[in-house]
Design an enzyme around this catalytic site. Structure first.
Site, mmCIF file in Angstrom:
data_model
loop_
_atom_site.group_PDB
_atom_site.id
_atom_site.type_symbol
_atom_site.label_atom_id
_atom_site.label_comp_id
_atom_site.label_asym_id
_atom_site.label_seq_id
_atom_site.Cartn_x
_atom_site.Cartn_y
_atom_site.Cartn_z
ATOM 1 C CG MET A 79 -81.515 40.521 11.884
ATOM 2 S SD MET A 79 -80.404 39.373 11.036
ATOM 3 C CE MET A 79 -80.978 37.796 11.694
ATOM 4 C CG ASP A 238 -80.923 43.964 8.867
ATOM 5 O OD1 ASP A 238 -80.669 42.762 9.111
ATOM 6 O OD2 ASP A 238 -80.422 44.893 9.519
#
Length: 368
Positions: A79, A238
């Site tokens: 991210m 994720d």
């Protein structure tokens, strides 16, 4: 069959699974990290794409299934990064990653430009140096000759989506960490975009995680050993993908994960603001749901740093495990503070640094 691709910080990890959910094969491939200055962290997006090509081809070759049997592909990924592309979709600079610590000053500038009132209203957190908005501002201020060529700004996994499909797109869970998303309403914030002189065409269309965002390009499909009928869905960040995978999709459920970073993750039915400003509130890759997330920057990253510098030949961490097991519980009161790249939760400070505390003559490498 379906393919799942996880674009991690240290490697791309890929699995092939049947429609029933049975996992048939798992393949991974590492790629390098770059640290051009202390506290900086970058990667070359081309490395991600090449690793994805090779791992999909490898898993298809090993499985022996027909290319047309793979019907869908989903992407999860690291991210808070920033990939800058020009009008032709070419990379303008290496990607600035989630654990990069250069943006403290630029964060204060973007805080002045946008204002924490707008950030709190839409992104549900004050301006944070670790999030994508501050990284965009850093490039704008420090590399103006590059920024003037920027036509597209993508998150890491969404750059891979672009290379697979030719589409500039993202989805709600990953876009939540840009500070530009209207998290309660699951769309880009017009007010924040206007303040930062951005637009939706630059940032890509926002999808829900399960929606189809495009199909694999014919020339890419050929390299991978699949077909252009393979759909590519929104996917997820994720950590939120891990939340779905471990069943954190209902009230009262939470998890912790340790990868390069470490996170604590909890489900929420509402986009609730954390009054202590210690954790993020992001969109869940489930329509109409959100999650809380606190992150420690250097968990697995600490172990990899330790291996690379003190056990360079111990690729599988076997000797490290043996040495650690040989030390006493609590390592004779030795404490390690894992701030190799600053920290995020519960206290945001990208300038703090790691240390071993309590070192004495009794301590050996095994204790450390």
């Amino acid at each position: 069959y379906f393919i799942g691709v996880d674009l991690g910080t240290s490697a791309v990890k890929l699995l092939l699974m049947e429609e029933s959910g049975k996992i048939c094969n798992i393949v991974s491939k590492e790629y390098p990290l770059f640290f051009p200055h202390p506290g900086w962290s970058e990667q070359n997006p081309e490395d991600w794409y090449q690793a994805a090509l090779k791992t999909v081809k490898a898993v298809m070759d090993q499985s022996g299934i027909a290319p047309e049997q793979v019907m869908g592909l989903g992407i999860s990924g690291q991210m808070m990064g920033a990939v800058m592309l020009d009008k032709n979709g070419e990379i303008l600079r290496r990607a600035i990653l989630w654990n990069d610590g250069r943006t403290s000053e630029s964060c204060e500038h973007v805080r002045h430009i946008v204002g924490d009132d707008l950030f709190m209203k839409y992104s549900l957190t004050p301006a944070r140096p670790g999030l994508t908005a501050a990284k965009i501002q850093w490039v704008k201020e420090n590399q103006p000759q590059i920024y003037e060529k920027v036509e597209h700004i993508l998150l890491p996994k969404d750059y891979l989506r672009y290379r697979l499909t030719g589409e500039y797109a993202t989805e709600v869970s990953d876009a939540s960490a840009t500070q530009i998303l209207d998290i309660p309403n699951r769309k880009w914030s017009d007010e924040i975009m206007t303040a930062m002189n951005l637009n939706e065409a630059m940032l890509g269309k926002v999808y829900e995680s399960q929606e189809i965002t495009g199909y694999v390009l014919p020339e890419v499909a050929k390299l991978m050993g699949i077909t252009s009928k393979c759909a590519v869905v929104g996917g997820a960040s994720d950590n939120s993908a891990g939340g779905v995978g471990t069943g954190v999709v209902a009230p009262g459920r939470a998890m912790t994960t340790i990868g390069t970073s470490g996170t604590v993750f909890a489900f929420s039915e509402e986009p609730v603001l954390d009054i202590n400003k210690s954790v993020y509130t992001f969109c869940m890759p489930v329509p109409g749901a959100w999650h809380f997330m606190g992150s420690v920057n250097s968990c697995g990253a600490s172990l990899k740093w330790w291996r690379n510098n003190f056990y360079p030949d111990d690729l599988e961490y076997e000797q490290i495990n043996k040495d650690a097991a040989s030390s006493n519980p609590s390592a004779n009161r030795l404490i390690y503070l894992p701030y190799l790249n600053g920290e995020q939760s519960p206290h945001f400070n990208l300038n703090c640094r790691g240390s071993f505390v309590g070192l004495a003559a009794i301590h050996t490498r095994a204790y450390m």
